[in-house]
Write an enzyme that holds these catalytic residues in place. Structure first.
Site, mmCIF file in Angstrom:
data_model
loop_
_atom_site.group_PDB
_atom_site.id
_atom_site.type_symbol
_atom_site.label_atom_id
_atom_site.label_comp_id
_atom_site.label_asym_id
_atom_site.label_seq_id
_atom_site.Cartn_x
_atom_site.Cartn_y
_atom_site.Cartn_z
ATOM 1 N N HIS A 55 -3.124 6.189 4.252
ATOM 2 C CA HIS A 55 -1.354 6.848 5.155
ATOM 3 C C HIS A 55 -1.232 7.619 4.410
ATOM 4 O O HIS A 55 -1.411 7.906 3.358
ATOM 5 C CB HIS A 55 -0.425 4.871 3.944
ATOM 6 C CG HIS A 55 -0.553 3.683 4.801
ATOM 7 N ND1 HIS A 55 -1.635 3.343 5.662
ATOM 8 C CD2 HIS A 55 -0.266 2.623 3.492
ATOM 9 C CE1 HIS A 55 -1.591 1.906 5.681
ATOM 10 N NE2 HIS A 55 -1.274 1.649 4.633
ATOM 11 N N CYS A 66 0.947 -1.062 -0.141
ATOM 12 C CA CYS A 66 -0.020 -0.019 -0.144
ATOM 13 C C CYS A 66 1.272 1.094 -0.171
ATOM 14 O O CYS A 66 0.425 2.560 -1.105
ATOM 15 C CB CYS A 66 -1.330 -0.054 1.254
ATOM 16 S SG CYS A 66 -0.408 -0.403 2.830
HETATM 17 N N1 LIG Z 1 -4.674 -3.786 4.337
HETATM 18 C C1 LIG Z 1 -4.127 -3.101 3.958
HETATM 19 O O1 LIG Z 1 -4.167 -1.616 3.157
HETATM 20 C C2 LIG Z 1 -3.036 -3.896 2.921
HETATM 21 C C3 LIG Z 1 -3.079 -3.089 1.245
HETATM 22 C C4 LIG Z 1 -1.972 -4.232 0.453
HETATM 23 C C5 LIG Z 1 -2.080 -5.512 0.727
HETATM 24 N N2 LIG Z 1 -3.192 -6.112 1.965
HETATM 25 C C6 LIG Z 1 -2.917 -7.429 2.073
HETATM 26 O O2 LIG Z 1 -3.620 -8.290 2.137
HETATM 27 C C7 LIG Z 1 -4.284 -9.339 3.292
HETATM 28 C C8 LIG Z 1 -5.245 -9.174 3.747
HETATM 29 O O3 LIG Z 1 -5.048 -8.398 4.268
HETATM 30 P P1 LIG Z 1 -6.374 -7.311 5.016
HETATM 31 O O4 LIG Z 1 -5.981 -6.146 6.180
HETATM 32 O O5 LIG Z 1 -7.514 -7.443 4.353
HETATM 33 O O6 LIG Z 1 -6.098 -8.271 6.728
HETATM 34 P P2 LIG Z 1 -7.656 -8.784 6.989
HETATM 35 O O7 LIG Z 1 -8.312 -8.189 7.407
HETATM 36 O O8 LIG Z 1 -6.821 -9.861 8.761
HETATM 37 O O9 LIG Z 1 -8.091 -9.988 6.142
HETATM 38 C C9 LIG Z 1 -7.877 -11.595 6.208
HETATM 39 C C10 LIG Z 1 -8.784 -11.924 4.803
HETATM 40 O O10 LIG Z 1 -8.029 -13.385 4.932
HETATM 41 C C11 LIG Z 1 -8.769 -15.100 4.978
HETATM 42 N N3 LIG Z 1 -7.955 -15.578 5.190
HETATM 43 C C12 LIG Z 1 -7.069 -15.872 6.863
HETATM 44 N N4 LIG Z 1 -6.767 -17.126 6.640
HETATM 45 C C13 LIG Z 1 -7.254 -17.516 5.364
HETATM 46 C C14 LIG Z 1 -7.147 -19.198 5.359
HETATM 47 N N5 LIG Z 1 -6.195 -19.705 5.631
HETATM 48 N N6 LIG Z 1 -8.290 -19.331 4.786
HETATM 49 C C15 LIG Z 1 -9.195 -18.433 4.232
HETATM 50 N N7 LIG Z 1 -8.268 -17.689 3.876
HETATM 51 C C16 LIG Z 1 -8.165 -17.008 5.099
HETATM 52 C C17 LIG Z 1 -9.266 -13.790 6.846
HETATM 53 O O11 LIG Z 1 -10.428 -15.085 6.848
HETATM 54 P P3 LIG Z 1 -11.859 -15.625 7.829
HETATM 55 O O12 LIG Z 1 -12.654 -13.787 8.344
HETATM 56 O O13 LIG Z 1 -12.137 -16.346 7.551
HETATM 57 O O14 LIG Z 1 -10.023 -14.855 8.585
HETATM 58 C C18 LIG Z 1 -9.716 -12.788 6.189
HETATM 59 O O15 LIG Z 1 -11.036 -12.498 4.876
HETATM 60 C C19 LIG Z 1 -2.609 -9.276 3.700
HETATM 61 O O16 LIG Z 1 -1.370 -9.751 2.888
HETATM 62 C C20 LIG Z 1 -2.130 -7.536 3.754
HETATM 63 O O17 LIG Z 1 -0.343 -7.714 4.142
HETATM 64 C C21 LIG Z 1 -3.370 -5.555 2.946
#
Ligand SMILES: NC(=O)c1ccc[n+]([C@@H]2O[C@H](COP(=O)([O-])OP(=O)(O)OC[C@H]3O[C@@H](n4cnc5c(N)ncnc54)[C@H](OP(=O)(O)O)[C@@H]3O)[C@@H](O)[C@H]2O)c1
Length: 341
Positions: free
Chosen positions: A243, A131
Site C-alpha cells: 500500500h 493496514c
Molecule cells: N489483506 C490485508 O492486507 C489485511 C490487512 C489487515 C487486516 N486484514 C483482515 O484480515 C482478515 C482476512 O483477510 P485476508 O486478506 O487474509 O482474507 P482471505 O485471503 O480471503 O482469507 C480469509 C481466511 O479466513 C478463513 N475463513 C473464512 N471464513 C471462515 C469461517 N467461517 N471459519 C473459519 N475460517 C474462515 C478462510 O478460510 P478458507 O480458506 O477455509 O475459506 C481464510 O483462511 C479480514 O478481516 C481482513 O479485513 C487483511
C-alpha cells in the site's frame, strides 16, 4: 519457554503470511495449529522448512491449552470465535475490524503504543489496526512527538491483496482476460480493477466517506492522539501487494524537512528512502516481503503554516497485518505471558 499458537484464517492471504513470519522470526512455538473454515479442514500448509500442518475446522477447534491465537478469518467470524478462544484462556490477536474500536480492547502498533498491550487482560483480545492505518502511524509517530500533528490529509493507493486472496485472483484473471479481448466481470471490487483505479474501499457511510476512510481517521486517533483530525481518500489500485500513501501533515509547531528526515532515520520500523532522484523513493513492488515502513518524498507543504508532505509505502500483508500481529505476540510473551517450557 515455548508457546502453543493457533493461526485462524491460516489459508488466507494474511494467515499464510502469519505462518511465514512466525517461522522467519523463530517465534518460540511448542506447537502451531492452522485453523480455517470447514471447507479447508484436512488441507496441508507448510510451516518453516520441514513442518506440514493439517488445517483444523474452526467450528470444532478447542482453544483450551493454546496460549495465543492470531485471528484473520473476517470480522463476522472473529465476532463469534475470538471471544470463545479468549474464554478458553487463549489470548487473541485479531486482524479484523471487529473489535478495533471497542474501548476495552487495545488497538496496538508496537512501535507506536506497545504499552497498551497491558490492557489485553480486560477481554483477552488485542486488535491489530487496519493496514493503511498501521503504516501511517509508524511513520507519523516520531513527527508527532517532535512537532504535534494537528491535521492529516491522506490519499491511499491500496493493493488488491488488501481484499484477500480472491482480490488478487480477480486482478490476475481480469488482466489476463483483457489481453485476449475477454471480460471478467467484477466480483470482489465494485468496478473493474485491471488497468483502473477505484475510489471505494469498503461500504459507504452516511456522510459520503467510505468505511475504510472512517477507519483510518478513528483508528489513528485511538492509537496516536484523539485530537488529530484526519481526512482520508482510500483508493484501490491494480498492484498485487504493497500500500502507498500520499500524506500532507499540518503541525502545531514549526518543523523542517531536515528535522523530519533526521528523526525518521532513527525511528523504529521506518526506513527513509529520499534522494530526490528517480532511484530515490520507494514503490510498492520494492517493498514486498520487507518489514519496514518506507518514507520518501519528504518536502515542505508551503500551503499551510507548518506543513510537510510525505510518501509512505509498506507491505500490507506484513507490517499491515501479519508482522504487526507477530510483533504484538512477541511483546506479549516478553512481558506478560512468561511461562515454563
Ligand atoms: N489483506 C490485508 O492486507 C489485511 C490487512 C489487515 C487486516 N486484514 C483482515 O484480515 C482478515 C482476512 O483477510 P485476508 O486478506 O487474509 O482474507 P482471505 O485471503 O480471503 O482469507 C480469509 C481466511 O479466513 C478463513 N475463513 C473464512 N471464513 C471462515 C469461517 N467461517 N471459519 C473459519 N475460517 C474462515 C478462510 O478460510 P478458507 O480458506 O477455509 O475459506 C481464510 O483462511 C479480514 O478481516 C481482513 O479485513 C487483511
Amino acid at each position: 519457554m515455548t508457546y502453543r499458537v493457533a493461526v485462524v484464517g491460516a489459508t488466507g492471504a494474511v494467515g499464510k503470511e502469519m505462518l511465514k513470519v512466525l517461522a522467519e522470526r523463530r517465534f518460540p512455538v511448542a506447537e502451531v495449529a492452522a485453523v480455517a473454515s470447514a471447507a479447508s479442514a484436512g488441507k496441508e500448509l507448510s510451516f518453516g522448512d520441514d513442518t506440514v500442518l493439517k488445517v483444523h475446522n474452526l467450528e470444532t477447534f478447542d482453544f483450551k491449552g493454546w496460549d495465543i491465537a492470531l485471528f484473520s478469518p473476517g470480522a463476522a467470524v472473529s465476532k463469534v470465535h475470538a471471544p470463545r478462544a479468549a474464554a478458553a484462556g487463549c489470548v487473541v490477536i485479531d486482524n479484523t475490524s471487529q473489535f478495533r474500536m471497542e474501548p476495552d480492547v487495545p488497538l496496538v502498533v508496537p512501535e507506536v503504543n506497545g504499552s497498551r498491550i497491558a490492557d489485553y487482560r480486560k477481554r483477552g483480545i488485542i486488535a491489530n489496526p487496519n493496514c493503511s492505518t498501521i503504516q501511517m502511524v509508524v511513520a507519523l509517530k516520531p513527527l508527532h512527538e517532535l512537532a504535534t500533528i494537528e491535521r492529516i490529509v491522506v490519499a491511499t493507493y491500496q493493493s488488491v491483496s488488501g481484499a484477500g486472496k480472491e482480490g488478487m485472483d480477480e486482478l490476475f484473471d481480469q488482466t489476463k482476460a483483457l489481453y485476449v479481448n475477454e471480460d471478467v466481470p467484477p466480483q470482489q471490487f465494485a468496478k473493474r480493477i485491471a488497468f483502473n483505479v477505484i475510489p471505494q474501499i469498503d461500504v459507504f457511510m452516511p456522510d459520503g466517506s467510505t468505511k475504510e476512510e472512517w477507519k483510518m481517521a478513528v483508528e489513528t486517533r485511538k492509537i496516536l492522539d484523539p485530537e488529530i483530525q484526519v481526512s482520508a481518500t482510500c483508493v484501490r489500485v491494480p498492484v498485487f501487494v504493497g500500500h502507498s500513501e500520499a500524506v500532507n501533515v499540518e503541525f502545531a509547531k514549526p518543523i523542517t524537512v531536515e528535522e523530519a528526515r533526521s528523526v525518521l532515520r532513527k525511528a523504529p520500523g521506518v526506513q527513509v528512502v529520499d534522494d530526490r532522484s528517480s532511484d530515490g523513493y520507494a514503490t510498492p513492488v520494492e517493498c514486498v516481503g520487507e518489514d519496514a515502513t518506507y518514507v520518501s518524498r519528504i518536502r515542505k507543504d508551503p500551503t499551510v503554516p507548518n506543513g510537510l508532505a510525505l510518501w509512505i509505502v509498506s507491505d500490507n500483508l506484513r507490517k499491515g497485518a501479519a508482522l504487526n500481529a507477530v510483533q504484538i505476540a512477541e511483546e506479549l510473551i516478553r512481558v506478560y505471558l512468561k511461562k515454563a517450557a
